[in-house]
Design a protein around this motif. Structure first.
Motif, PDB file in Angstrom:
ATOM      1  N   GLU A  27       0.821  -1.208   0.000  1.00 18.46           N
ATOM      2  CA  GLU A  27       0.000   0.000   0.000  1.00 18.46           C
ATOM      3  C   GLU A  27       0.860   1.266   0.000  1.00 18.46           C
ATOM      4  N   LYS A  28       2.001   1.235   0.709  1.00 25.01           N
ATOM      5  CA  LYS A  28       2.830   2.420   0.855  1.00 25.01           C
ATOM      6  C   LYS A  28       3.741   2.621  -0.346  1.00 25.01           C
ATOM      7  N   GLU A  29       3.991   3.885  -0.675  1.00 23.90           N
ATOM      8  CA  GLU A  29       4.892   4.234  -1.769  1.00 23.90           C
ATOM      9  C   GLU A  29       6.312   3.746  -1.487  1.00 23.90           C
ATOM     10  N   SER A  30       6.734   3.815  -0.222  1.00 23.16           N
ATOM     11  CA  SER A  30       8.081   3.367   0.139  1.00 23.16           C
ATOM     12  C   SER A  30       8.261   1.866  -0.118  1.00 23.16           C
ATOM     13  N   ASP A  31       7.188   1.090   0.125  1.00 23.62           N
ATOM     14  CA  ASP A  31       7.241  -0.354  -0.142  1.00 23.62           C
ATOM     15  C   ASP A  31       7.408  -0.628  -1.628  1.00 23.62           C
ATOM     16  N   SER A  64      -3.918   2.658  -4.772  1.00 21.87           N
ATOM     17  CA  SER A  64      -3.813   3.451  -3.553  1.00 21.87           C
ATOM     18  C   SER A  64      -4.465   4.831  -3.720  1.00 21.87           C
TER      19      SER A  64
END
Length: 369
Positions: free
Chosen positions: A254-258, A288
């Motif tokens: 879900e996260k951009e960093s992931d 997302s």
């Protein structure tokens, strides 16, 4: 069963090899009666009594003396269950073992056998036929799983005997086995959110105020449909199971960093990512942003993007700022946007969307309005 002869033989055998004995009795009320029985049966035994209601300094002194082998038998409550490592104590007798939990019995049994000597654990209990089914299963489990490394089996048996609540217990385990844990979790989340929005709406009034800012709380998951080629080619990742594992990992992000870390790992392992693989990774970002805008489904077909909004036309989503952003974008680009309402299902159609990257850019623009 409780038999003074068995107790005497167990203690005398341990003393004959210069060992020590734990005698566990979880009732302080009759602990000194047991002391008298052992004194009568084994007169030569040096006996100490310890329990949690004693003065801490006195209890500590008794334990230290037992460690220093000044006593042969320590009669104690389950305070010795953890934190005591005495290699010379290799026999443990547990009185009324039927009243202990399975994990407690496993921990207590683990107090002996901590050196190179063979250890013994005696579980004293009434005849099995007089016990409850659960107590009988606990004793049988601790007897059956006695080898090194059987702790996991004991934990599973304990979970099976006690149950794990309605969600993961016997009533529901069949559904999880059929659906898979992830799908079951999604269904459960949808049911909880439905109760929040309907039956318990007043309790979550503050959460509804937050929903006016974002559409994310109106959508649990975003479906993506496309006629584009979105995949990791077999020439890029030859191993089928490897590709499936990466697809699953990508689906849970879900996260951009992931996403950034995933992309870096992929390039490090397999080299430059082909265009169809990059498009697939961008789907995570698309989903997302769409969730933030309260979009339930995104369809990318024939160079057009269709955004399907919250199905319930009476949902507070249609008074939220997320919906306002969509309307502002339609007003800004009236020639390439169309708001539709077919059979009560509302959607926004946007032209000139050739790929996922363009779709992400458009949704980012909408979200920034």
């Amino acid at each position: 069963t409780f038999d003074p002869l068995i107790i005497r033989e167990a203690i005398e055998f341990e003393m004959s090899r210069n060992g020590q004995v734990f005698f566990i009795n979880n009732r302080i009320k009759n602990i000194h009666e047991l002391e008298d029985i052992i004194k009568r049966e084994v007169p030569d035994a040096r006996i100490a009594v310890g329990h949690g209601q004693m003065d801490p300094a006195k209890l500590e002194s008794i334990i230290i003396d037992f460690v220093n082998q000044e006593y042969d038998v320590l009669i104690a409550t389950s305070i010795v269950e953890s934190g005591i490592d005495i290699p010379n104590a290799n026999t443990i007798i547990i009185n009324n073992a039927q009243n202990f939990g399975l994990s407690d019995l496993h921990q207590l049994r683990g107090r002996v056998g901590r050196s190179n000597k063979k250890a013994f654990a005696y579980l004293l209990a009434p005849p099995l036929h007089t016990l409850t089914p659960e107590a009988r299963r606990r004793l049988q489990a601790i007897e059956n799983f006695s080898e090194l490394g059987h702790g996991f089996h004991i934990a599973m048996q304990d979970l099976d005997i006690r149950g794990a609540g309605n969600l993961l217990g016997a009533e529901q385990s069949g559904f999880i086995a059929d659906l898979g844990y992830e799908v079951y979790q999604k269904i459960l989340t949808e049911a909880v959110n439905e109760l929040k929005n309907d039956e318990f709406a007043e309790l979550y009034h503050e959460a509804d105020e937050d929903n006016k800012i974002s559409g994310e709380n109106f959508v649990d998951d975003v479906q993506i449909e496309s006629d584009l080629e979105l995949l990791f080619p077999a020439l890029y990742i030859p191993n089928d199971s490897e590709r499936i594992t990466l697809y699953r990992e990508l689906d849970n992000m879900e996260k951009e960093s992931d996403i950034m870390q995933f992309t870096e790992r992929l390039e490090d392992r397999f080299g430059k990512i082909p265009p169809e693989g990059r498009e697939l990774i961008l789907v995570v970002r698309l989903r997302s942003i769409a969730k933030t805008l309260g979009i339930e489904k995104v369809v990318l077909k024939n160079g057009r993007m269709s955004l399907f909004l919250v199905t319930n036309s009476e949902s507070p989503y249609y008074q939220s700022k997320a919906f306002d952003k969509l309307l502002n974008y339609i007003q800004k680009y009236p020639r390439k946007c169309e708001l539709k309402d077919r059979n009560g299902r509302r959607s926004v159609s946007i032209q000139s969307i050739p790929n996922v990257e363009t779709a992400c850019m458009v949704l980012s623009e909408i979200n920034g309005l």
